[in-house]
Design an enzyme around this catalytic site. Sequence first.
Site, mmCIF file in Angstrom:
data_model
loop_
_atom_site.group_PDB
_atom_site.id
_atom_site.type_symbol
_atom_site.label_atom_id
_atom_site.label_comp_id
_atom_site.label_asym_id
_atom_site.label_seq_id
_atom_site.Cartn_x
_atom_site.Cartn_y
_atom_site.Cartn_z
ATOM 1 N N GLY A 40 0.829 -1.199 0.000
ATOM 2 C CA GLY A 40 0.000 0.000 0.000
ATOM 3 C C GLY A 40 0.866 1.253 0.000
ATOM 4 N N LYS A 93 2.361 -16.324 6.269
ATOM 5 C CA LYS A 93 2.201 -15.900 7.663
ATOM 6 C C LYS A 93 1.145 -14.806 7.781
ATOM 7 C CE LYS A 93 4.924 -14.245 11.615
ATOM 8 N NZ LYS A 93 6.253 -13.766 12.062
ATOM 9 N N ASN A 101 -5.298 -13.097 14.005
ATOM 10 C CA ASN A 101 -5.319 -11.929 14.905
ATOM 11 C C ASN A 101 -6.567 -11.075 14.702
ATOM 12 O OD1 ASN A 101 -2.892 -12.488 16.241
ATOM 13 N ND2 ASN A 101 -1.669 -11.461 14.663
ATOM 14 N N TYR A 147 0.135 -17.843 -1.580
ATOM 15 C CA TYR A 147 -1.066 -16.995 -1.651
ATOM 16 C C TYR A 147 -2.331 -17.839 -1.766
ATOM 17 C CZ TYR A 147 -4.204 -13.255 -3.220
ATOM 18 O OH TYR A 147 -5.246 -12.358 -3.332
ATOM 19 N N THR A 177 -9.573 -7.604 -10.566
ATOM 20 C CA THR A 177 -10.145 -6.261 -10.423
ATOM 21 C C THR A 177 -9.115 -5.238 -10.881
ATOM 22 O OG1 THR A 177 -11.387 -7.075 -8.508
ATOM 23 C CG2 THR A 177 -11.284 -4.697 -8.799
#
Length: 311
Positions: A40, A93, A101, A147, A177
Site C-alpha cells: 500500500g 504468515k 489476529n 497466496y 479487479t
Amino acid sequence: MVKKNRNLITGGSGFLGSHLSKRLLEKGEEVICLDNFFTGTKKNIQDLIKHQNFEIIRHDITEPIQLEVDKIWHLACPASPIHYQLNPIKTAKTSFMGTYNMLGLAKRTSAKFLLASTSEVYGDPEEHPQKESYRGSVNTIGVRSCYDEGKRISETLCADYQRVHGVDIRIMRIFNTYGPNMRFDDGRVISNFIVQALKGNKISIYGDGSQTRSFCYVDDLINGMILLMDSNYINPVNIGNPNEFSIIELANIVKELINPNLDFQYKKLPKDDPKQRKPSIQLAKHLLNWEPKVELRNGLIKTINWFKKNM
C-alpha cells in the site's frame, strides 16, 4: 443521534482498501486504516488523511492489536504474484497469523468481519465457470501456493471462528479487479499492459495469450463488497465480472486505446498460471441483487486516464 459505524480496514492504503475507505467516509462512517505499507501507499489515501473520520495506524497484522471497532474489512495481503512471491513465507504468515489476529479482535469486540478472499482458491480450475461450491485444483507446493493456500486457510479460520465462537463472518472471493490506485509495478496484466503501452514499449504476452480472465472495475467490486458486508450470508460469495476475455483480446484493446502501432512480445508462461478464470455470479445476483455495470472498454479508459495523470 445515530451512532457512526467504526470500520477497521486492514490494508486500507492499498488498491481496494483506499477505494473502500473513501466510500465509507462518503457514507459518514469512521474509518481506521491499518497498514504496514508493504504494497500500500500513502499516496492512495492522501485526499483522506485530513478527513475528521479517518485515522491511519502503521501496523503489521501478524502482530495482535487492541482496538474498538464495529466492522472489520480484512483486505491486508500482497495480492499480485510479483509481491506475494517476493517473500512467500511472509505471505503465508500474513494469511494465517494476520487473519487469526483479526478474527480474535472480531471475537473480542463482536465486530462483523469480512474476509477479502480470492478466486485463486480455485487454482487452475477444472470447472468453468467457477461456482462457490467448486473446491479447486491448487498445487500445494507451487510458487503461487503461499497466496492460494494462504487464502484457503484464511477461509478455514473464518468458518471455524464462526462455528466455534459465533463470529459474524463474510467471505468474498474476489476475481481480477482493476482501476485507479493500482500500482504501476504490481505485475498484474492490466497495469503491465497500460504501463508498457504508455511508455511506447512492446506489450508482453505470456504464453500464446489464449488464457482467459474476467475483469471487474473497482467501483463495481466495492459495491459488491459493501452489499455482502450488509447481508447475513456467512458462506463464500464470488464477486467479479463474468465477461470473459483472452489475454490477447485485452492486449489488443489496450493497444487500440493507447497506441495502435505497438508490437507484442511473447514470453514463457509462468508456472501454475491458470488457463481459465471466470466467476459464476448467480449467488451474488440472487443474494445481493448485485452484478457489475462497467464494461471493460469503459473501465479501461478511466484506468488509462488515471495512469496518464499519475505516472
